[in-house]
Design an enzyme around this catalytic site. Structure first.
Site, PDB file in Angstrom:
ATOM      1  N   GLU A  83      11.220  -7.462   5.394  1.00 47.71           N
ATOM      2  CA  GLU A  83       9.916  -7.300   6.097  1.00 47.71           C
ATOM      3  C   GLU A  83       8.983  -8.683   5.703  1.00 47.71           C
ATOM      4  O   GLU A  83       8.147  -8.918   6.633  1.00 47.71           O
ATOM      5  CB  GLU A  83       8.939  -6.047   5.110  1.00 47.71           C
ATOM      6  N   TYR A 104       0.426  -4.340   3.879  1.00 46.06           N
ATOM      7  CA  TYR A 104       1.289  -3.958   4.850  1.00 46.06           C
ATOM      8  C   TYR A 104       2.648  -3.782   4.347  1.00 46.06           C
ATOM      9  O   TYR A 104       3.697  -2.823   4.621  1.00 46.06           O
ATOM     10  CB  TYR A 104       1.593  -5.102   6.067  1.00 46.06           C
ATOM     11  N   ASP A 123       0.822  -3.527  10.688  1.00 43.91           N
ATOM     12  CA  ASP A 123       0.997  -4.994  11.234  1.00 43.91           C
ATOM     13  C   ASP A 123       0.593  -5.041  12.609  1.00 43.91           C
ATOM     14  O   ASP A 123       0.055  -4.371  13.076  1.00 43.91           O
ATOM     15  CB  ASP A 123       2.725  -5.099  10.869  1.00 43.91           C
TER      16      ASP A 123
END
Length: 368
Positions: A42, A125, A143
């Site tokens: 991520e 996020y 996101d």
């Protein structure tokens, strides 16, 4: 904000997850639900395309297979692993976070988004992604894909560049997210935003959720998400001096603070730091650069211009235009120069930013 009845919400969840089961992307970090793998992927995926990230992720896992290995990595090795991804503060924060996990959590990951948000470098996020994918907590991961998908599904006209807008989307997604499969739900939204619901050329006519997409049904899909235009990046002019001292390259290390911290480039000098008139000639640029080397580095440079186009590179807030010179420096003490000489074979070991790769490419193109 949500006006869907429960049966429509359930229909949406089922439709989305069935599509994800059949067509979700087969990605290396989806082979398990290990929080370390989710976290690394991520962070890498922020402002970088999936296909670009895959080889970086695979190499990163080979070099730093565990939180402990990441915590103990030498900085130069760390920066080399990140070379080309940009935003190097992210990987530095990752190492700080790894050390925090070892020192304060006995190497164990917190399992809720709220607790994960206490870790260095983990924002809302990333916390939502780790908590939902690794620990099955039904929390949103908001996101760019989520903004785009849900603003179109529900015609949410809140400006996504405004800080308070995240809370609006988090509230909406919390009402729609699958409580049984929150991680798959969030990843399905990511895949949907990267395929049928892209920013500029969506293919909603073939989207598995097109009947839920109100903006598409109303013929105004490209009006969403709503965002204020970003200011243009500030233009800054540089001269890059691709030069050798004897047989070796002269390489400069950036300051430990600011842009491209601790990375290596050829000497880069802002034109505003040189004594130049506004309508300077190439010869005047060379003369001013030679004088700068003598004054600031105590080095004697012989330089000439390269017959190539300037290199341009755009960062979030700056756009660099870099003219290239090449030359030789008389062997001398480097006490006043923040760098070192590097053999051609050792260059590959230095962590360098993308802009330096562009400089090398432009230089080598001039050498035939």
């Amino acid at each position: 904000m949500i006006e869907w009845p429960p049966e429509k919400i359930k229909d949406f969840q089922t439709t989305l997850l069935n599509w994800y089961d059949d067509a979700g992307r087969d990605l290396p970090w989806r082979q398990d639900h290990e929080p370390y793998h989710v976290w690394v992927s991520e962070i890498m995926l922020q402002q970088t395309q999936v296909q670009t990230v895959i080889p970086y992720y695979q190499r990163f896992m080979k070099w730093f297979p565990t939180v402990t290995a990441l915590a103990q990595a030498p900085e130069e090795r760390l920066l080399k692993a990140w070379e080309g991804l940009g935003y190097y503060s992210r990987v530095r924060n990752m190492q700080r976070c790894a050390r925090q996990l070892l020192a304060d959590y006995d190497g164990q990951w917190p399992q809720t988004a709220a607790e994960l948000s206490d870790l260095i470098g983990i924002g809302p996020y990333t916390a939502g992604a780790i908590a939902s994918i690794a620990f099955n907590e039904p929390v949103p991961a908001v996101d760019g894909n989520a903004y785009r998908v849900f603003s179109r599904l529900l015609e949410i006209d809140a400006d996504i560049t405004k800080p308070g807008t995240r809370e609006i989307f988090e509230d909406v997604i919390s009402q729609l997210i699958s409580k049984e499969r929150p991680g798959d739900f969030n990843q399905a939204i990511m895949d949907l935003g990267a395929s049928y619901m892209t920013a500029r050329q969506p293919d909603t006519a073939h989207s598995p959720v097109k009947r839920f997409n109100q903006a598409y049904l109303d013929g105004k899909e490209l009006d969403y998400p709503v965002r204020t235009k970003k200011p243009r990046p500030q233009p800054i002019d540089y001269v890059a001096v691709v030069t050798k001292m004897g047989p070796d390259w002269l390489m400069a290390q950036r300051s430990s603070k600011g842009m491209l911290a601790n990375l290596w480039t050829v000497p880069l000098i802002k034109l505003s730091d040189l004594d130049l008139a506004e309508d300077y000639t190439v010869n005047e640029l060379i003369t001013a650069t030679v004088a700068y080397f003598k004054r600031d580095y105590q080095l004697d440079l012989t330089a000439e211009a390269l017959a190539v186009r300037p290199v341009t590179h755009t960062f979030t807030h700056q756009k660099w235009t870099i003219q290239l010179l090449t030359g030789q420096v008389v062997p001398a003490d480097l006490a006043f120069f923040a760098g070192k000489t590097v053999s051609a074979t050792a260059l590959a070991q230095l962590p360098m930013p993308k802009v330096q790769t562009k400089i090398w490419d432009r230089y080598h193109s001039s050498q035939g």
